[in-house]
Design an enzyme around this catalytic site. Structure first.
Site, PDB file in Angstrom:
ATOM      1  N   LEU A  60      -2.161   7.264   0.915  1.00  6.26           N
ATOM      2  CA  LEU A  60      -1.964   8.441   1.752  1.00  6.26           C
ATOM      3  C   LEU A  60      -0.992   8.049   2.710  1.00  6.26           C
ATOM      4  O   LEU A  60       0.128   8.883   2.705  1.00  6.26           O
ATOM      5  CB  LEU A  60      -3.359   8.709   2.305  1.00  6.26           C
ATOM      6  N   GLY A 101       0.945  -1.073   0.192  1.00  9.14           N
ATOM      7  CA  GLY A 101      -0.052  -0.149  -0.016  1.00  9.14           C
ATOM      8  C   GLY A 101       0.900   1.158  -0.111  1.00  9.14           C
ATOM      9  O   GLY A 101       0.450   2.200   0.665  1.00  9.14           O
ATOM     10  N   ARG A 111     -14.300  13.879  16.175  1.00 10.59           N
ATOM     11  CA  ARG A 111     -13.253  12.894  15.478  1.00 10.59           C
ATOM     12  C   ARG A 111     -11.646  13.598  15.745  1.00 10.59           C
ATOM     13  O   ARG A 111     -11.711  14.495  16.233  1.00 10.59           O
ATOM     14  CB  ARG A 111     -13.139  12.937  14.172  1.00 10.59           C
ATOM     15  N   HIS A 154     -12.685   9.913   2.828  1.00 13.62           N
ATOM     16  CA  HIS A 154     -12.943  10.417   4.304  1.00 13.62           C
ATOM     17  C   HIS A 154     -13.476  11.614   4.285  1.00 13.62           C
ATOM     18  O   HIS A 154     -13.454  12.448   3.374  1.00 13.62           O
ATOM     19  CB  HIS A 154     -11.783  10.065   5.150  1.00 13.62           C
ATOM     20  N   TYR A 158     -15.309  -3.909   7.576  1.00 14.77           N
ATOM     21  CA  TYR A 158     -13.641  -3.411   7.614  1.00 14.77           C
ATOM     22  C   TYR A 158     -13.083  -3.472   9.215  1.00 14.77           C
ATOM     23  O   TYR A 158     -12.267  -3.998   9.469  1.00 14.77           O
ATOM     24  CB  TYR A 158     -13.849  -1.774   7.415  1.00 14.77           C
ATOM     25  N   LYS A 205     -10.228  -5.831  10.188  1.00 14.78           N
ATOM     26  CA  LYS A 205      -8.945  -5.559  11.199  1.00 14.78           C
ATOM     27  C   LYS A 205      -8.704  -6.128  12.155  1.00 14.78           C
ATOM     28  O   LYS A 205      -7.405  -6.350  12.997  1.00 14.78           O
ATOM     29  CB  LYS A 205      -9.032  -3.832  11.023  1.00 14.78           C
TER      30      LYS A 205
HETATM   31  P1  NAP Z   1      -5.225   4.261   0.406  1.00 17.91           P
HETATM   32  O1  NAP Z   1      -4.802   5.787   0.246  1.00 17.91           O
HETATM   33  O2  NAP Z   1      -6.671   4.154  -0.034  1.00 17.91           O
HETATM   34  O3  NAP Z   1      -4.169   3.543  -0.394  1.00 17.91           O
HETATM   35  C1  NAP Z   1      -4.389   2.024  -0.376  1.00 17.91           C
HETATM   36  C2  NAP Z   1      -3.000   1.216  -0.624  1.00 17.91           C
HETATM   37  O4  NAP Z   1      -3.399  -0.082  -0.697  1.00 17.91           O
HETATM   38  C3  NAP Z   1      -2.691   1.698  -1.943  1.00 17.91           C
HETATM   39  O5  NAP Z   1      -1.255   1.706  -2.258  1.00 17.91           O
HETATM   40  C4  NAP Z   1      -3.259   0.580  -2.990  1.00 17.91           C
HETATM   41  O6  NAP Z   1      -2.484   0.568  -4.194  1.00 17.91           O
HETATM   42  C5  NAP Z   1      -3.285  -0.516  -2.097  1.00 17.91           C
HETATM   43  N1  NAP Z   1      -4.025  -1.548  -2.493  1.00 17.91           N
HETATM   44  C6  NAP Z   1      -5.287  -1.437  -2.212  1.00 17.91           C
HETATM   45  N2  NAP Z   1      -5.954  -2.706  -2.577  1.00 17.91           N
HETATM   46  C7  NAP Z   1      -4.871  -3.610  -2.984  1.00 17.91           C
HETATM   47  C8  NAP Z   1      -4.622  -4.892  -3.361  1.00 17.91           C
HETATM   48  N3  NAP Z   1      -5.781  -5.784  -3.549  1.00 17.91           N
HETATM   49  N4  NAP Z   1      -3.505  -5.440  -3.509  1.00 17.91           N
HETATM   50  C9  NAP Z   1      -2.531  -4.589  -3.309  1.00 17.91           C
HETATM   51  N5  NAP Z   1      -2.352  -3.316  -2.943  1.00 17.91           N
HETATM   52  C10 NAP Z   1      -3.647  -2.890  -2.694  1.00 17.91           C
HETATM   53  O7  NAP Z   1      -5.232   4.027   2.066  1.00 17.91           O
HETATM   54  P2  NAP Z   1      -4.503   4.712   3.093  1.00 17.91           P
HETATM   55  O8  NAP Z   1      -5.524   5.757   3.773  1.00 17.91           O
HETATM   56  O9  NAP Z   1      -2.995   5.217   2.956  1.00 17.91           O
HETATM   57  O10 NAP Z   1      -4.746   3.578   4.311  1.00 17.91           O
HETATM   58  C11 NAP Z   1      -3.353   2.832   4.682  1.00 17.91           C
HETATM   59  C12 NAP Z   1      -3.519   2.079   5.680  1.00 17.91           C
HETATM   60  O11 NAP Z   1      -3.932   3.003   6.892  1.00 17.91           O
HETATM   61  C13 NAP Z   1      -4.629   0.957   5.648  1.00 17.91           C
HETATM   62  O12 NAP Z   1      -4.443  -0.229   6.125  1.00 17.91           O
HETATM   63  C14 NAP Z   1      -5.677   1.653   6.354  1.00 17.91           C
HETATM   64  O13 NAP Z   1      -6.664   0.853   6.631  1.00 17.91           O
HETATM   65  C15 NAP Z   1      -5.156   2.405   7.374  1.00 17.91           C
HETATM   66  N6  NAP Z   1      -5.877   3.589   8.073  1.00 17.91           N
HETATM   67  C16 NAP Z   1      -6.263   4.472   7.345  1.00 17.91           C
HETATM   68  C17 NAP Z   1      -6.739   5.674   7.720  1.00 17.91           C
HETATM   69  C18 NAP Z   1      -7.415   6.881   6.917  1.00 17.91           C
HETATM   70  O14 NAP Z   1      -8.127   7.705   7.662  1.00 17.91           O
HETATM   71  N7  NAP Z   1      -7.103   7.118   5.942  1.00 17.91           N
HETATM   72  C19 NAP Z   1      -7.132   5.535   9.192  1.00 17.91           C
HETATM   73  C20 NAP Z   1      -6.765   4.385  10.020  1.00 17.91           C
HETATM   74  C21 NAP Z   1      -6.044   3.450   9.457  1.00 17.91           C
HETATM   75  P3  NAP Z   1      -2.939   1.553  -5.692  1.00 17.91           P
HETATM   76  O15 NAP Z   1      -2.524   2.653  -5.350  1.00 17.91           O
HETATM   77  O16 NAP Z   1      -2.454   0.746  -6.524  1.00 17.91           O
HETATM   78  O17 NAP Z   1      -4.421   1.168  -5.753  1.00 17.91           O
HETATM   79  O1  GFB Z   2     -14.215  10.340   7.690  1.00 17.88           O
HETATM   80  P1  GFB Z   2     -15.385   9.545   7.805  1.00 17.88           P
HETATM   81  O2  GFB Z   2     -16.009   9.136   6.265  1.00 17.88           O
HETATM   82  O3  GFB Z   2     -15.321   8.271   8.542  1.00 17.88           O
HETATM   83  O4  GFB Z   2     -16.643  10.429   8.351  1.00 17.88           O
HETATM   84  P2  GFB Z   2     -15.695   7.929   9.876  1.00 17.88           P
HETATM   85  C1  GFB Z   2     -16.567  11.071   9.603  1.00 17.88           C
HETATM   86  C2  GFB Z   2     -17.751  12.151   9.662  1.00 17.88           C
HETATM   87  O5  GFB Z   2     -17.930  13.103   8.806  1.00 17.88           O
HETATM   88  C3  GFB Z   2     -19.195  11.479   9.565  1.00 17.88           C
HETATM   89  C4  GFB Z   2     -19.115  13.331   8.354  1.00 17.88           C
HETATM   90  O6  GFB Z   2     -20.072  11.799  10.852  1.00 17.88           O
HETATM   91  C5  GFB Z   2     -19.723  12.047   8.363  1.00 17.88           C
HETATM   92  O7  GFB Z   2     -21.152  12.196   8.355  1.00 17.88           O
HETATM   93  N1  GFB Z   2     -19.101  13.990   6.878  1.00 17.88           N
HETATM   94  C6  GFB Z   2     -19.607  15.206   6.675  1.00 17.88           C
HETATM   95  C7  GFB Z   2     -18.557  13.675   6.016  1.00 17.88           C
HETATM   96  N2  GFB Z   2     -19.400  15.638   5.245  1.00 17.88           N
HETATM   97  C8  GFB Z   2     -18.630  14.294   4.752  1.00 17.88           C
HETATM   98  C9  GFB Z   2     -18.142  14.116   3.506  1.00 17.88           C
HETATM   99  O8  GFB Z   2     -18.372  14.842   2.491  1.00 17.88           O
HETATM  100  N3  GFB Z   2     -17.818  12.903   3.453  1.00 17.88           N
HETATM  101  C10 GFB Z   2     -17.385  11.925   4.524  1.00 17.88           C
HETATM  102  N4  GFB Z   2     -16.750  11.015   4.126  1.00 17.88           N
HETATM  103  N5  GFB Z   2     -17.846  12.271   5.716  1.00 17.88           N
HETATM  104  C11 GFB Z   2     -14.478   5.854   9.005  1.00 17.88           C
HETATM  105  C12 GFB Z   2     -14.698   4.501   8.738  1.00 17.88           C
HETATM  106  O9  GFB Z   2     -15.607   6.211   9.709  1.00 17.88           O
HETATM  107  O10 GFB Z   2     -13.324   6.206   9.780  1.00 17.88           O
HETATM  108  C13 GFB Z   2     -13.425   3.790   8.156  1.00 17.88           C
HETATM  109  O11 GFB Z   2     -15.844   4.266   8.164  1.00 17.88           O
HETATM  110  C14 GFB Z   2     -12.138   4.125   8.710  1.00 17.88           C
HETATM  111  O12 GFB Z   2     -13.610   2.201   8.054  1.00 17.88           O
HETATM  112  C15 GFB Z   2     -12.229   5.465   8.856  1.00 17.88           C
HETATM  113  O13 GFB Z   2     -11.941   3.447   9.632  1.00 17.88           O
HETATM  114  C16 GFB Z   2     -10.997   6.057   9.596  1.00 17.88           C
HETATM  115  O14 GFB Z   2     -14.565   8.483  10.986  1.00 17.88           O
HETATM  116  O15 GFB Z   2     -17.143   8.072  10.357  1.00 17.88           O
END
Ligand code: NAP
Ligand code: GFB
Length: 327
Positions: free
Chosen positions: A13, A9, A217, A188, A145, A149
């Site tokens: 991000l 990955g 959050r 998100h 999810y 996890k």
């Molecule tokens: P992201 O931006 O969506 O990137 C996902 C990465 O995983 C990309 O490099 C993608 O490759 C790769 N990937 C997806 N499906 C795959 C598959 N089937 N085989 C191989 N590679 C694959 O995700 P991120 O936000 O950086 O998240 C990274 C980690 O942090 C994840 O484990 C996520 O659950 C965790 N996390 C994220 C958040 C958040 O708020 N974003 C919060 C808590 C934890 P491509 O670029 O080729 O698609």
């Molecule tokens: O970041 P978010 O999509 O994820 O949403 P969670 C956070 C909050 O933002 C929710 C509000 O209360 C939404 O109603 N919100 C307002 C919006 N405007 C928007 C918008 O334009 N887009 C989105 N996406 N939200 C996720 C989990 O929960 O947190 C995932 O579902 C992962 O699995 C991620 O763990 C980190 O914080 O609610």
């Protein structure tokens, strides 16, 4: 033996943030690259990790000594609510292939996987800490999810007990920063609202925030999270997970986030809430006491400064950014 760090990955991000930190921090500094290290940032194009054979080939190609496992099917609240089974199954397949291939690969001595604070139970005493992962069901909005996890923590303990594997996991809060997914529906909240506010300013249309704006959050800037992953790689060798977050007093409401984005984008038009859309989990405040106790203090980037950096990156990179639908 030289050190080879495989970041699965690596093009997302968090992966891009680790690459940025490794490239910009002074060599040999606490968060900088070491001279004998080779870092590999893998994308899904190098192998679909849902497929055991493609996973094996990736490990055979790089023979990693260390793995930071970030690859996952990731998305915001609305995408999670729509695809619960796909989030469950894809992530179970990816994680099982990475853990088992890491176990079978002789060169691989350490693996860090990435969970999320949404794995914690919804009904539990706050703040969340590492001991509470399995003490109740997660919020229904990210049922699939969250269970996939959580299973990684179960697998880590099982691999340790049966084979003595050095597998562990990090638990970040919501992450934001450059190179995020800015798709209007699947992203998100922060990237989603930055994209919506940018379009509202550009097209002189209303800026609409989903939900009531009341949920709370905790956010971590991707560059800070990247440094904490590098710290775990170098200095943390325990199977028990670690929450990687700013302090629980950094919780902000979605309305405060939207206000900050309006300021950062410089939007002056109409701004409202679409309360027909879901709020999801009300809050998930996580304690970083364990982290700070282990790392001995850490300077987190102030939220507004991190948001400005992210908005600036998005506007400069709009044509190449992951925006899903274009306006
Ligand atoms: P992201 O931006 O969506 O990137 C996902 C990465 O995983 C990309 O490099 C993608 O490759 C790769 N990937 C997806 N499906 C795959 C598959 N089937 N085989 C191989 N590679 C694959 O995700 P991120 O936000 O950086 O998240 C990274 C980690 O942090 C994840 O484990 C996520 O659950 C965790 N996390 C994220 C958040 C958040 O708020 N974003 C919060 C808590 C934890 P491509 O670029 O080729 O698609
Ligand atoms: O970041 P978010 O999509 O994820 O949403 P969670 C956070 C909050 O933002 C929710 C509000 O209360 C939404 O109603 N919100 C307002 C919006 N405007 C928007 C918008 O334009 N887009 C989105 N996406 N939200 C996720 C989990 O929960 O947190 C995932 O579902 C992962 O699995 C991620 O763990 C980190 O914080 O609610």
């Amino acid at each position: 033996m030289s050190t080879v760090i495989l970041v699965t990955g690596g093009t997302g991000l968090v992966g891009k943030a680790i690459e940025y930190v490794i490239k910009t921090e002074p060599e040999n500094s606490r968060f900088g690259k070491k001279p004998d290290e080779t870092w590999v940032f893998a994308s899904s194009k190098e192998g679909d990790l849902r497929n055991p054979e493609q996973t094996r080939k990736l490990f055979e190609k790089y023979k990693p000594t260390h793995v930071i496992h970030l690859a996952a099917l990731v998305g915001g609240l609305f995408k999670n609510m729509k695809y619960k089974l796909t989030f469950l199954r894809d992530n179970i397949l990816i994680n099982d292939n990475i853990l088992h291939t890491s176990h079978l690969t002789p060169s691989t001595t350490k693996l860090i996987s990435c969970l999320s604070t949404c794995v914690f139970p919804d009904k539990v005493t706050y703040p969340l800490d590492e001991t509470k992962i399995h003490s109740g069901p997660p919020h229904e909005s990210n049922f699939g999810y969250a269970h996939a996890k959580r299973m990684v923590d179960v697998q880590n303990h099982a691999y340790k007990e049966e084979f003595g594997c050095n597998f562990t996991s990090a638990i970040p809060t919501n992450v934001f920063g450059p190179n995020d997914n800015f798709d209007l529906e699947d992203s998100h909240v922060i990237p989603g609202l930055i994209h919506k506010c940018y379009l509202a300013k550009k097209n002189n249309t209303p800026f609409v925030v989903s939900g009531t704006g009341k949920p709370l959050r905790q956010f971590i800037f991707s560059y800070d999270l990247a440094k904490l992953f590098i710290w775990m790689l170098r200095e943390y060798d325990d199977v028990e997970p670690v929450i990687l977050s700013a302090g629980e007093n950094e919780e902000v409401s979605i309305k405060e986030v939207a206000d900050a984005i309006v300021k950062a984008v410089g939007f002056q038009g109409a701004y409202s809430f679409d309360t027909t859309r879901a709020d999801g989990q009300f809050r998930k405040p996580a304690s970083n006491e364990k982290l700070l106790g282990l790392i001995g203090g850490f300077e987190f980037t102030p939220f507004d400064q991190a948001l400005d950096t992210t908005v600036k990156w998005f506007i400069e990179s709009y044509d190449n950014a992951r925006t899903g639908k274009k306006d």
